[in-house]
Design an enzyme around this catalytic site. Sequence first.
Site, PDB file in Angstrom:
ATOM      1  N   LYS A   1     -21.101  75.898  29.577  1.00 59.50           N
ATOM      2  CA  LYS A   1     -20.261  74.886  29.863  1.00 59.50           C
ATOM      3  C   LYS A   1     -19.690  74.805  31.367  1.00 59.50           C
ATOM      4  CE  LYS A   1     -19.664  73.706  25.391  1.00 59.50           C
ATOM      5  NZ  LYS A   1     -20.358  72.320  25.037  1.00 59.50           N
TER       6      LYS A   1
ATOM      7  N   HIS B   1     -30.827  72.209  17.451  1.00 59.57           N
ATOM      8  CA  HIS B   1     -29.687  71.360  17.877  1.00 59.57           C
ATOM      9  C   HIS B   1     -29.836  70.062  16.911  1.00 59.57           C
ATOM     10  CE1 HIS B   1     -26.175  69.495  19.249  1.00 59.57           C
ATOM     11  NE2 HIS B   1     -25.903  70.609  19.838  1.00 59.57           N
TER      12      HIS B   1
END
Length: 477
Positions: free
Chosen positions: A175, A294
């Site tokens: 992140k 994902h």
Amino acid sequence: MSPQTETKASVGFKAGVKDYKLTYYTPEYETKDTDILAAFRVTPQPGVPPEEAGAAVAAESSTGTWTTVWTDGLTSLDRYKGRCYGIEPVPGEENQYIAYVAYPLDLFEEGSVTNMFTSIVGNVFGFKALRALRLEDLRIPTAYVKTFQGPRHGIQVERDKLNKYGRPLLGCTIKPKLGLSAKNYGRAVYECLRGGLDFTKDDENVNSQPFMRWRDRFLFCAEAIFKSQAETGEIKGHYLNATAGTCEEMMKRAIFARELGVPIVMHDYLTGGFTANTSLAHYCRDNGLLLHIHRAMHAVIDRQKNHGIHFRVLAKALRMSGGDHIHSGTVVGKLEGEREITLGFVDLLRDDFIEKDRSRGIYFTQDWVSLPGVLPVASGGIHVWHMPALTEIFGDDSVLQFGGGTLGHPWGNAPGAVANRVALEACVQARNEGRDLATEGNEIIREAAKWSPELAAACEVWKEIKFEFQAMDTLDK
């Protein structure tokens, strides 16, 4: 002219429209071992009988159309049609039913999830006679399972390649997900891996943007992997997202990852599509790469209880298409997931044989006939206080992935990784000693924090963070 065609021709072609249930509702039908079985949650329009609605689903997802056609006489509908063989009301819901449909195996191309879904969930979901429609589960017959290669490695082979046993694997999503330069991104990867994590990960929408092109990211991440491996003596990996705008570009990225010598690549299988995913899975199988999956976009498809496709179906489809890891929700984090439902499809991902169990949302017994299993990935809003629950819920054969729960540590990325590794090791040791993680979890974390300042700091930061919202998708009572 075949005898069958002659017989039909002698009867004569009768044009017109007739009720679907006259042809496609067959409650007397005994399902075959080779049939693909489907459980649909059907909400008919007012005035449409449930039998007609179920038959319409069977018809529109197999051989039927809105009117009788002359070419029906040129084939055997009894051989190829889908059949609604059962209807049951949903407890506690008005005008909602579970319709069971059987499809002959010859309707489907071998080894093609794309074709299977095009038939079963194609046009029928826009059918006007239905207010809503949801595919709850599929039974994939062993004859069809055997036409798929499935995951490249399987759980045990992955553990052998990584030399990691007896505990869940630990990961971290880097992140912020967008905006970092490739060098700063690689730095974060290195710090997390050096701190004790097994994997780091590209987020789902990290592809090849102006601020960080894919080739630069791959190079800096590979450097981080090899440096952290040399310093820790552990095998490390980073999920390099190969998802791209074309299959050709996706394969170019996967090939470059293999040339770098990294162990794993990644794909967004729903936005990328099943054809692309199966192609990538075949390449990974041939070239020794692990494939992390994902599920970006899944909630658009699966979150509403009365319309769409349940994630257990998407999970089964992924196991057939191929992938070594897939995100599965956390139960305790920020993303949707009721415990029993989640554990139901986690078993469908990992186990070889799963019994029908409606208390966990499993409508059919599924035999995978040794198709390799998939590791579930728990990710989304989790931190060190969740570690006991995650270890208890998902067990050893899982990946626990902390993004903000690693990079949000007040001392930096490496201490965040240390805190998570210490918390995990403490939970595994306590479990192995016979302690109950469900009731003693917080105490176990506090005890470990006494000798780990990194864990103590993490515990202090996230002690009040909870995500206590009711799940949208719940079991029928």
